[in-house]
Scaffold this motif. Sequence first.
Motif, PDB file in Angstrom:
ATOM      1  N   GLY A  24       9.643   4.109   9.030  1.00  0.00           N
ATOM      2  CA  GLY A  24       8.498   4.796   9.614  1.00  0.00           C
ATOM      3  C   GLY A  24       7.547   3.841  10.302  1.00  0.00           C
ATOM      4  O   GLY A  24       7.789   2.629  10.360  1.00  0.00           O
ATOM      5  N   PRO A  25       6.425   4.373  10.823  1.00  0.00           N
ATOM      6  CA  PRO A  25       5.479   3.531  11.559  1.00  0.00           C
ATOM      7  C   PRO A  25       4.760   2.540  10.646  1.00  0.00           C
ATOM      8  O   PRO A  25       4.534   2.833   9.470  1.00  0.00           O
ATOM      9  N   THR A  38       1.164  -2.500   6.512  1.00  0.00           N
ATOM     10  CA  THR A  38       1.645  -1.348   5.741  1.00  0.00           C
ATOM     11  C   THR A  38       2.235  -0.249   6.624  1.00  0.00           C
ATOM     12  O   THR A  38       1.867  -0.115   7.800  1.00  0.00           O
ATOM     13  N   HIS A  39       3.127   0.534   6.027  1.00  0.00           N
ATOM     14  CA  HIS A  39       3.543   1.777   6.662  1.00  0.00           C
ATOM     15  C   HIS A  39       2.393   2.779   6.579  1.00  0.00           C
ATOM     16  O   HIS A  39       1.519   2.670   5.696  1.00  0.00           O
ATOM     17  N   TYR A  40       2.416   3.746   7.460  1.00  0.00           N
ATOM     18  CA  TYR A  40       1.437   4.830   7.380  1.00  0.00           C
ATOM     19  C   TYR A  40       2.121   6.127   7.822  1.00  0.00           C
ATOM     20  O   TYR A  40       3.238   6.104   8.361  1.00  0.00           O
ATOM     21  N   ALA A  41       1.448   7.229   7.572  1.00  0.00           N
ATOM     22  CA  ALA A  41       2.002   8.533   7.946  1.00  0.00           C
ATOM     23  C   ALA A  41       1.423   8.967   9.282  1.00  0.00           C
ATOM     24  O   ALA A  41       0.239   8.735   9.560  1.00  0.00           O
ATOM     25  N   LEU A  42       2.248   9.586  10.105  1.00  0.00           N
ATOM     26  CA  LEU A  42       1.722  10.195  11.329  1.00  0.00           C
ATOM     27  C   LEU A  42       0.988  11.478  10.929  1.00  0.00           C
ATOM     28  O   LEU A  42       1.349  12.106   9.916  1.00  0.00           O
ATOM     29  N   PRO A  43      -0.035  11.878  11.695  1.00  0.00           N
ATOM     30  CA  PRO A  43      -0.817  13.051  11.295  1.00  0.00           C
ATOM     31  C   PRO A  43       0.048  14.287  11.031  1.00  0.00           C
ATOM     32  O   PRO A  43      -0.201  15.028  10.076  1.00  0.00           O
ATOM     33  N   LEU A  73       0.828  -1.224   0.000  1.00  0.00           N
ATOM     34  CA  LEU A  73       0.000   0.000   0.000  1.00  0.00           C
ATOM     35  C   LEU A  73       0.858   1.269   0.000  1.00  0.00           C
ATOM     36  O   LEU A  73       0.546   2.240  -0.706  1.00  0.00           O
ATOM     37  N   TYR A  74       1.940   1.263   0.767  1.00  0.00           N
ATOM     38  CA  TYR A  74       2.787   2.468   0.874  1.00  0.00           C
ATOM     39  C   TYR A  74       3.674   2.663  -0.349  1.00  0.00           C
ATOM     40  O   TYR A  74       4.503   3.581  -0.374  1.00  0.00           O
TER      41      TYR A  74
END
Length: 287
Positions: free
Chosen positions: A267-268, A198-203, A173-174
């Motif tokens: 990243g997260p 998946t990786h995701y973005a912090l707000p 996904l990333y």
Amino acid sequence: MDLQAIIKRIRCALLKKTGASLPLTGYTEHRNTTKFIDGLSDGDLVRLNHLLHWQCFTVDRHGRRFGNAAWEGKRSEPQIIPDKRIVLMHDTFNLTDKHVLEVGCFEGIHTIGLSQYAKNVTAVDSRIENVVKTIVRCAFFGYHPTVFQCNLEEGPVNVRFLSCDIIHHVGVLYHLRNPVQHLLGLGKYVRLGVMLDTHYALPNEAIENDEINGIRYQYKKYNEGSDVFSGMYDYARWLTLDDIVAFLKTTGFKQVEILEKRSERNGPRVLLIAKKEEGVPLEGHIK
Ligand SMILES: C[S@@+](CC[C@H](N)C(=O)[O-])C[C@H]1O[C@@H](n2cnc3c(N)ncnc32)[C@H](O)[C@@H]1O
């Protein structure tokens, strides 16, 4: 291309140049009975390992390497089959009578694990070399999933070919340029559920914004590499975890359970399972 992307490309090129020279024998961990490898001579296995440009490897019953590391430090340990997330999928959905679609199959490591549990497996990847290596690796393990080239971002995705009960969605996904469109489309061809890692973005990192079908969302722009692990475009959009969950719910996966959050070098990252309500008929679903 910005400075961050240039540095990333140079780093990748330097690492790859060092190459991967691993021994053929002597692996004591993660051995697998490998139906049509175990009986090969060392000479034929060496030849097989050179025929294709393998970027990861498994270990046969005798402790020999099948495949190769990508480069020093990248997939330079034997791959584990089955991956624990596949066991988790099986415990959640009972794959015995299910058709699983694996997206971004890379070189078929998870495809083999899925084939050990599921009734049918379809595996796709955007890169033709990964498709070929998946077919070859699975065949040497004695499995014959349906494998074909498919760029998830080049639409319209053919629902007939991707139709499945459960989707195995790990590490892809990333890498997508338009992950929102992809997530919103899943409900059309996935009947029961999703296993997503998946990786995701912090707000606070999701500072860019865009709109699709009248839905506005924030994302982090992430520069892609140019190797066979990467996405197909210059950059990917990383979504926030809240938005990933919201888009899954919008497309019909009403129950979303976050199983694990972890912090990785890039990243997260999250592991989640999303489910539709049992028995809900799907628009356009073709068995
Ligand atoms: C980081 S690797 C993950 C591989 C594997 N799923 C795993 O977990 O080990 C990403 C994979 O997704 C594939 N991929 C990237 N963009 C894709 C796209 N748009 N459509 C289909 N596959 C894609 C790549 O070729 C690569 O094999």
